[in-house]
Write an enzyme that holds these catalytic residues in place. Structure first.
Site, short mmCIF file in Angstrom:
data_model
loop_
_atom_site.label_atom_id
_atom_site.label_comp_id
_atom_site.label_asym_id
_atom_site.label_seq_id
_atom_site.Cartn_x
_atom_site.Cartn_y
_atom_site.Cartn_z
N CYS A 1 38.11 -66.14 -17.49
CA CYS A 1 39.08 -66.23 -15.85
C CYS A 1 37.99 -66.57 -15.22
O CYS A 1 37.95 -66.89 -14.20
CB CYS A 1 40.26 -65.62 -16.16
SG CYS A 1 39.34 -64.62 -16.61
N ARG A 51 48.56 -60.73 -4.56
CA ARG A 51 48.12 -59.84 -5.48
C ARG A 51 47.81 -58.62 -5.27
O ARG A 51 48.21 -58.01 -4.29
CB ARG A 51 46.58 -60.14 -5.91
CG ARG A 51 45.92 -59.85 -6.71
CD ARG A 51 44.58 -60.10 -6.70
NE ARG A 51 44.08 -60.91 -7.52
CZ ARG A 51 43.42 -62.38 -8.24
NH1 ARG A 51 41.85 -61.49 -7.81
NH2 ARG A 51 43.41 -62.90 -8.75
N HIS A 75 48.20 -62.66 -15.43
CA HIS A 75 48.07 -63.56 -14.51
C HIS A 75 48.43 -65.35 -14.68
O HIS A 75 47.94 -65.85 -15.34
CB HIS A 75 46.88 -63.45 -14.63
CG HIS A 75 45.88 -63.71 -13.96
ND1 HIS A 75 45.63 -64.22 -11.97
CD2 HIS A 75 43.95 -64.26 -13.86
CE1 HIS A 75 45.04 -64.73 -11.59
NE2 HIS A 75 44.50 -64.94 -12.29
N ASP A 85 37.81 -61.42 -21.75
CA ASP A 85 37.51 -61.55 -19.82
C ASP A 85 36.84 -60.19 -19.70
O ASP A 85 36.71 -59.23 -20.51
CB ASP A 85 39.14 -60.88 -19.57
CG ASP A 85 39.23 -60.95 -17.88
OD1 ASP A 85 38.87 -60.68 -17.04
OD2 ASP A 85 40.93 -60.69 -17.55
N GLN A 141 46.33 -68.31 -13.28
CA GLN A 141 45.09 -68.42 -14.47
C GLN A 141 45.91 -68.95 -15.40
O GLN A 141 45.15 -70.17 -16.30
CB GLN A 141 44.22 -66.95 -14.68
CG GLN A 141 43.14 -67.25 -15.47
CD GLN A 141 42.19 -68.14 -15.06
OE1 GLN A 141 41.81 -67.09 -13.93
NE2 GLN A 141 41.53 -68.00 -15.45
N ARG A 197 42.16 -74.30 -11.34
CA ARG A 197 43.14 -73.28 -10.86
C ARG A 197 44.18 -73.99 -9.48
O ARG A 197 45.35 -73.97 -8.91
CB ARG A 197 42.22 -71.97 -10.18
CG ARG A 197 41.35 -70.70 -12.07
CD ARG A 197 42.54 -69.96 -12.17
NE ARG A 197 43.34 -69.76 -11.13
CZ ARG A 197 43.81 -68.41 -10.24
NH1 ARG A 197 42.20 -67.49 -11.01
NH2 ARG A 197 44.75 -67.86 -9.97
N1 CP Z 1 40.15 -65.69 -12.15
C1 CP Z 1 40.38 -64.67 -10.68
O1 CP Z 1 41.94 -64.85 -10.94
O2 CP Z 1 39.63 -65.39 -10.32
P1 CP Z 1 39.72 -63.90 -8.69
O3 CP Z 1 39.32 -62.68 -9.26
O4 CP Z 1 38.45 -64.07 -7.73
O5 CP Z 1 40.13 -64.63 -7.86
N1 NVA Z 2 41.15 -59.04 -15.79
C1 NVA Z 2 40.61 -59.23 -14.54
C2 NVA Z 2 40.93 -60.41 -13.96
C3 NVA Z 2 40.23 -61.47 -12.88
C4 NVA Z 2 40.22 -62.69 -12.34
C5 NVA Z 2 41.46 -57.88 -13.62
O1 NVA Z 2 42.75 -57.63 -13.15
O2 NVA Z 2 40.81 -57.18 -13.02
#
Ligand code: CP
Ligand code: NVA
Length: 298
Positions: free
Chosen positions: A255, A98, A125, A215, A128, A283
């Site tokens: 999400c 990530r 993502h 989101d 997701q 997930r």
């Molecule tokens: N939806 C999601 O990716 O959650 P986290 O950021 O908690 O991993």
């Molecule tokens: N759009 C959000 C998604 C978190 C799962 C972010 O990138 O923070």
């Protein structure tokens, strides 16, 4: 084979991973030794609840092991990404990361001799959205012809939704303020299929929608823009009034993490239409299938 962005995956591969996830979810015992002796490296530049835990638990359930690596506690802070990744690839069988910048996940994938999974970057993502497609399939049956409305910020989740929906034959209509549109790359994929539309008006997007999705207005890494964004986005809140403009049996998705009272109200998030926790559970099932697919493609 990697999962850096859904654009790289064919419709056939997306269907295959969803079907595998359904099989794994139905009969987890059958897969409990499938990744025995295998190790997943999980590298995080940003925080996470769902992604980290669902990957780690998923790997345990497949008989393998996962190592959590907080970027700041590693020597990625000292060395070149490519050198550090080459070392991880000597120890581990799959690398998941990530990152803030999409370029970093590309560099990781280019340097790694083992499969790489994008666990979220500024642009995409993919895990997701594969989980979301699994959830929609479970709830609605066939994915084809369904209409998904995304309301809010044209961010990483929105970009991947446009690509994922387009690839499986769903219609995606996105409502964002005009300065917060999805990425041109995502919009180009959507436009190619003829199943994608953008509007500035949330009511227009949710009309006849089977799914309403939102989101956060402030993604990780955008914290310094929070004040400005919180002034721009309130007309894009998903509330009961907006949900009433979608189909009567429309489902609500997010999400998570959700910012209650901002992009979504309590009444929508806690309503019977909301499927956010089934979505979060999936997930894990989809990521088990992703890891199995990447391993078997080696
Ligand atoms: N939806 C999601 O990716 O959650 P986290 O950021 O908690 O991993
Ligand atoms: N759009 C959000 C998604 C978190 C799962 C972010 O990138 O923070």
């Amino acid at each position: 084979m990697n999962l850096v962005k859904l654009i790289d995956w064919s419709t056939g591969q997306i269907s295959e991973v969803i079907d595998l996830a359904i099989a794994v979810k139905e009969n987890p015992q059958q897969y409990s030794k499938s990744l025995e002796g295998k190790t997943l490296a999980m590298l995080f530049q940003k925080t996470s609840t769902r992604t980290r835990t669902s990957f780690e638990a998923g790997m345990t359930q497949l008989g393998g092991h996962a190592i959590f690596l907080d970027w700041r506690a590693t020597n990625f802070t000292l060395g070149k990404i490519r050198d550090e990744v080459k070392c991880l690839a000597r120890y581990c069988d799959i690398i998941m990361a990530r990152v803030f910048k999409h370029e970093d996940i590309v560099e990781i994938a280019n340097a790694s001799s083992k499969p790489v999974i994008n666990a979220l970057c500024n642009l995409w993502h993919p895990c997701q959205i594969l989980g979301d497609l699994l959830t929609i399939k479970e709830k609605k049956g066939d994915l084809n012809e369904l209409k998904l409305a995304y309301v809010g910020d044209g961010n990483n989740v929105c970009n991947s939704l446009i690509v994922g929906c387009s690839k499986v034959g769903m219609k995606a209509v996105v409502a964002t303020p005009k300065d917060y549109r999805p990425s041109p790359e995502a919009e180009a994929v959507g436009k190619q299929t003829g199943n994608y539309a953008w509007t500035e008006k949330p009511e227009e997007a949710v009309k006849d929608a089977d799914i309403v999705y939102t989101d956060t207005w402030v993604s990780m890494g955008q914290e310094e823009e929070a004040k400005k964004r919180e002034q721009v986005f309130p007309p894009y809140q998903v509330n009961e009034k907006l949900m009433q403009k979608a189909k009567q049996d429309a489902l609500f998705m997010h999400c998570l993490p959700a910012h209650r009272g901002k992009e979504v109200t309590d009444r929508v998030l806690d309503s019977l239409q909301s499927i956010v926790f089934d979505q979060a559970e999936n997930r894990m099932h989809i990521q088990k299938a992703i890891m199995l697919m990447l391993e078997s493609a080696k």
